[in-house]
Design a protein around this motif. Sequence first.
Motif, PDB file in Angstrom:
ATOM      1  N   GLU A   1       1.364   2.936  -3.482  1.00 29.21           N
ATOM      2  CA  GLU A   1       0.229   3.243  -4.350  1.00 29.21           C
ATOM      3  C   GLU A   1       0.403   4.573  -5.078  1.00 29.21           C
ATOM      4  O   GLU A   1       0.128   4.682  -6.284  1.00 29.21           O
ATOM      5  N   ALA A   2       0.856   5.607  -4.359  1.00 32.86           N
ATOM      6  CA  ALA A   2       1.044   6.919  -5.003  1.00 32.86           C
ATOM      7  C   ALA A   2       2.078   6.825  -6.127  1.00 32.86           C
ATOM      8  O   ALA A   2       1.909   7.412  -7.206  1.00 32.86           O
ATOM      9  N   GLN A   3       3.150   6.077  -5.869  1.00 30.52           N
ATOM     10  CA  GLN A   3       4.192   5.879  -6.886  1.00 30.52           C
ATOM     11  C   GLN A   3       3.619   5.161  -8.114  1.00 30.52           C
ATOM     12  O   GLN A   3       3.915   5.535  -9.263  1.00 30.52           O
TER      13      GLN A   3
ATOM     14  N   ARG B   1       0.451   5.081  -9.176  1.00 30.93           N
ATOM     15  CA  ARG B   1      -0.462   5.979  -9.902  1.00 30.93           C
ATOM     16  C   ARG B   1       0.321   7.008 -10.726  1.00 30.93           C
ATOM     17  O   ARG B   1      -0.044   7.310 -11.869  1.00 30.93           O
ATOM     18  N   GLU B   2       1.384   7.528 -10.146  1.00 26.64           N
ATOM     19  CA  GLU B   2       2.190   8.524 -10.858  1.00 26.64           C
ATOM     20  C   GLU B   2       2.828   7.919 -12.112  1.00 26.64           C
ATOM     21  O   GLU B   2       2.847   8.550 -13.176  1.00 26.64           O
TER      22      GLU B   2
ATOM     23  N   ARG C   1       0.810  -1.221   0.000  1.00 27.01           N
ATOM     24  CA  ARG C   1       0.000   0.000   0.000  1.00 27.01           C
ATOM     25  C   ARG C   1       0.840   1.265   0.000  1.00 27.01           C
ATOM     26  O   ARG C   1       0.445   2.290  -0.558  1.00 27.01           O
ATOM     27  N   GLN C   2       2.012   1.207   0.596  1.00 21.94           N
ATOM     28  CA  GLN C   2       2.872   2.395   0.676  1.00 21.94           C
ATOM     29  C   GLN C   2       3.335   2.879  -0.693  1.00 21.94           C
ATOM     30  O   GLN C   2       3.767   4.017  -0.852  1.00 21.94           O
TER      31      GLN C   2
ATOM     32  N   GLN D   1       0.070   7.428 -14.799  1.00 21.43           N
ATOM     33  CA  GLN D   1      -0.382   8.696 -15.370  1.00 21.43           C
ATOM     34  C   GLN D   1       0.653   9.316 -16.297  1.00 21.43           C
ATOM     35  O   GLN D   1       0.308  10.004 -17.256  1.00 21.43           O
TER      36      GLN D   1
END
Length: 297
Positions: A56-58, A60-61, A53-54, A64
């Motif tokens: 996830e932002a990476q 998505r980036e 989970r840690q 995108q």
Amino acid sequence: MSTKNNPPKQAILSMTGFANSETRFATGLLLIELRAVNHRYLELNVKIEDSLRQFEAQVREQLQSKLGRGKVECRLSLKSDTASSNKLALNPAMVTQIAQTLQDLHQHFPEAQPVNLVDILKLPGVLQSEAVDSETLGHSVQSGLAQTIDELIAARQREGEKLKQVLLDRLQGVREQIAIVKPLLPQVIQQYQEKLTAKLREAMQADDDRVRQEIVLYAQRTDVDEELARLNSHITEMDRILTAGGPVGKKLDFLMQEMNREANTLGSKSVAIETTQVSMQLKVLIEQMREQIQNIE
């Protein structure tokens, strides 16, 4: 010859595709799966297990930055190796805490039976699997996802080339229909003019206003040169767009609307079965192209 005047061609991408990968790390495998279908814009659905989970932002980036349009589902999970999962070690902090607790209890219950070590090993948290370094795992996620995205783009490119060929084939069909109707127009106009002349002869008692109305109606119903010219212009523009490539789905969709408008007008102005049939065939070809274009990024 300058690059500015001749921009490099880009691939046409479908929005549909699938790719997966397995990236090995110290204690197992990182499994990544990407599925994509057509959508008006980029919509990400990231399904990632709690241990990742840690990142996830990476994730998505990365998605995108490489994908334009489409509804994309991304799944990430870890699969431990059997041999690695059997490598257990004592949790020093937990063992120290248990030992201190037993020592305190022994002061209150000195006659109590000694504790069985096997029972202690069964306590939650006493034994732990080999820890996975977060930084190493993060690097595996980044490199594994980059590889999977590249494979997805390659799959979408292969599908995009097929869609492009379908569009070019249908576009050739549109050219052929225009080539059929254009030579017919003089004959169609002449036939309609003869019918109109006969009607006017029967109505010799009609006033000049009536005659003028018939002539205006005749001119409006038979003049399709403008529609054919615009259709040819749209064909030229579509050829240019398909040759240039890139994210062209929205441009092509707009062109389909314009071409369909011209085909409808051609049908409404038709004064002969031949031109009506051409109009219908044009609309069929345009609709077939529009359906394919819905899948282009």
